[in-house]
Design a protein around this motif. Structure first.
Motif, PDB file in Angstrom:
ATOM      1  N   VAL A 102    -171.478  42.876  47.376  1.00 21.30           N
ATOM      2  CA  VAL A 102    -170.144  43.225  46.886  1.00 21.30           C
ATOM      3  C   VAL A 102    -169.417  41.955  46.431  1.00 21.30           C
ATOM      4  CG1 VAL A 102    -169.941  45.257  48.362  1.00 21.30           C
ATOM      5  CG2 VAL A 102    -169.132  43.033  49.202  1.00 21.30           C
ATOM      6  N   ASN A 103    -168.375  42.141  45.632  1.00 22.99           N
ATOM      7  CA  ASN A 103    -167.525  41.042  45.213  1.00 22.99           C
ATOM      8  C   ASN A 103    -166.461  40.747  46.261  1.00 22.99           C
ATOM      9  OD1 ASN A 103    -168.208  40.290  42.257  1.00 22.99           O
ATOM     10  ND2 ASN A 103    -168.207  42.525  42.233  1.00 22.99           N
ATOM     11  N   ASN A 113    -163.140  40.305  45.781  1.00 20.52           N
ATOM     12  CA  ASN A 113    -162.169  41.345  45.472  1.00 20.52           C
ATOM     13  C   ASN A 113    -162.946  42.489  44.848  1.00 20.52           C
ATOM     14  OD1 ASN A 113    -159.890  39.837  46.327  1.00 20.52           O
ATOM     15  ND2 ASN A 113    -159.901  38.716  44.398  1.00 20.52           N
ATOM     16  N   ARG A 114    -162.969  43.596  45.513  1.00 22.40           N
ATOM     17  CA  ARG A 114    -163.873  44.691  45.165  1.00 22.40           C
ATOM     18  C   ARG A 114    -163.733  45.140  43.715  1.00 22.40           C
ATOM     19  NH1 ARG A 114    -165.412  42.713  49.159  1.00 22.40           N
ATOM     20  NH2 ARG A 114    -165.921  43.709  51.135  1.00 22.40           N
ATOM     21  N   ASN A 143    -164.912  48.360  41.283  1.00 23.07           N
ATOM     22  CA  ASN A 143    -165.459  49.711  41.305  1.00 23.07           C
ATOM     23  C   ASN A 143    -166.450  49.868  40.159  1.00 23.07           C
ATOM     24  OD1 ASN A 143    -165.999  52.413  41.616  1.00 23.07           O
ATOM     25  ND2 ASN A 143    -164.001  53.128  40.917  1.00 23.07           N
ATOM     26  N   GLN A 166    -176.683  46.544  42.539  1.00 19.02           N
ATOM     27  CA  GLN A 166    -176.055  45.782  43.625  1.00 19.02           C
ATOM     28  C   GLN A 166    -177.053  45.373  44.722  1.00 19.02           C
ATOM     29  OE1 GLN A 166    -173.553  45.745  41.503  1.00 19.02           O
ATOM     30  NE2 GLN A 166    -171.979  45.809  43.038  1.00 19.02           N
TER      31      GLN A 166
END
Length: 367
Positions: A50-51, A53-54, A56, A237
């Motif tokens: 994941v990043n 700051n998420r 989508n 991912q």
């Protein structure tokens, strides 16, 4: 008729799964064992990376179809050069015999040769014609030839890879390169593709964000980016993406990989800057995916955030992967960098230039 439709559907579904399972360019899959190893990474959650700051990345069917329709059927004015780009050629002896100050050769898009401290380093070596799992699934490169063919390259001491997308990690390129490369450096997980293509584990170093490693008298740092990964629908991912810091005792270089604009540029600049030179993603952007690719004006700002003495726009000049004109990235980032008093260089594809070089001839070669 119903039976015929059923059989056709079954054939197409079967063909897809066979293609997906056995076509070599898809690479490898991260095993459960490797996922367990990655669990200690703060970027790894619920089996995926994941990043900070998420972002989508989930798109509904309607959104996906709308995007594909625009990409394949919407006419983009000047979306490709009217004629093939003429690249500057460089021969193998020029590379093999070079022993002067740090220099670069850009292959278009995000691929570079860096000659630094008597070492040959490749960044995201995508030398293929089409950035896709199969030539029929994408558009061809803007140039009909490369500055030098892979077979003519001398020994490559290190390859740094930013992530596993097709325009950065190419099966054919790795297949031709692997026997002349000392060590491959990748973000977590990307090594599974290299292993699937015959690179031994002993020649692969995987790093998490902020991890550092030394390569003789150089330091490589795997630093954050805001992007995503995946080479097929079933493994999005599953591997990490990154930027890279490349440093010697006297020189400091940054390579952005692919990234949307975010606070990580300031953090990298604070921790590892200032940089003598930054190769900055600038191209393949669209308002439909603003979190994973920078607009040109953001590219220039990111260069300031990094405390870069000068920047070079990359991720353009080779492939059409978005809906802007092929020159829009370089024109806009040049304008904004000038407004910010940030030095910028835009060499031709194949033109060898020095790290300390202040000026490039024909800066507006694309015109």
């Amino acid at each position: 008729m119903i039976l015929a439709i059923f059989l056709l559907a079954a054939f197409l579904i079967g063909a897809y799964f066979l293609f997906n399972a056995y076509y070599p360019s898809f690479g490898g899959d991260v095993s459960n064992e490797r996922q367990t190893q990655y669990a200690s990474s703060t970027q790894f959650e619920d089996g995926k990376f994941v990043n900070i700051n998420r972002v989508n990345m989930d798109m509904g069917f309607t959104q996906t179809m709308s995007m594909l329709k625009k990409f394949f059927f919407e006419k983009v004015e000047n979306g490709r050069p009217k004629n093939d780009i003429t690249v500057q050629k460089i021969d193998s002896s020029n590379i093999a015999d070079y022993a002067s100050p740090t220099r670069f050769v850009w292959f278009g898009h995000s691929s570079f040769l860096i000659q630094m401290n008597h070492k040959n380093i490749l960044l995201d070596p995508m030398f293929g014609d089409v950035p896709a799992p199969h030539p029929l699934l994408g558009g061809k490169r803007f140039s009909s030839e490369l500055p030098i063919e892979i077979q003519k390259l001398p020994k490559i001491h290190a390859v740094l890879i930013s992530h596993d997308h097709y325009d950065h990690l190419d099966y054919e390129s790795i297949s031709l390169l692997k026997n002349k490369v000392g060590t491959f450096y990748t973000p977590l997980g990307v090594g599974v593709h290299l292993e699937a293509w015959g690179v031994t584990k002993e020649h692969i170093v995987e790093l998490d964000w902020w991890q550092e490693t030394t390569f003789d008298d150089l330091q490589f740092v795997c630093t954050p980016a805001r992007h995503f990964s995946g080479r097929k629908l079933s493994n999005r991912q599953s591997t990490l993406w990154s930027s890279w810091v490349i440093s010697s005792q006297t020189e400091n270089i940054f390579f952005s990989g692919d990234s949307g604009y975010d606070d990580h540029f300031k953090e990298i600049g604070k921790k590892y800057g200032p940089f003598d030179f930054a190769m900055m993603e600038c191209g393949q952007y669209n308002k439909m995916w603003p979190d994973i690719h920078m607009f040109p004006e953001e590219t220039a700002q990111a260069g300031l955030d990094l405390k870069a003495s000068k920047i070079m726009p990359i991720h353009w000049g080779a492939f059409k992967l978005a809906l802007h004109s092929w020159t829009d990235p370089v024109e806009r980032v040049t304008k904004r960098a000038t407004e910010l008093n940030l030095p910028i260089i835009t060499p031709k594809i194949g033109e060898a230039f020095l790290l300390k070089q202040e000026k490039i001839e024909n800066q507006d070669w694309w015109q």
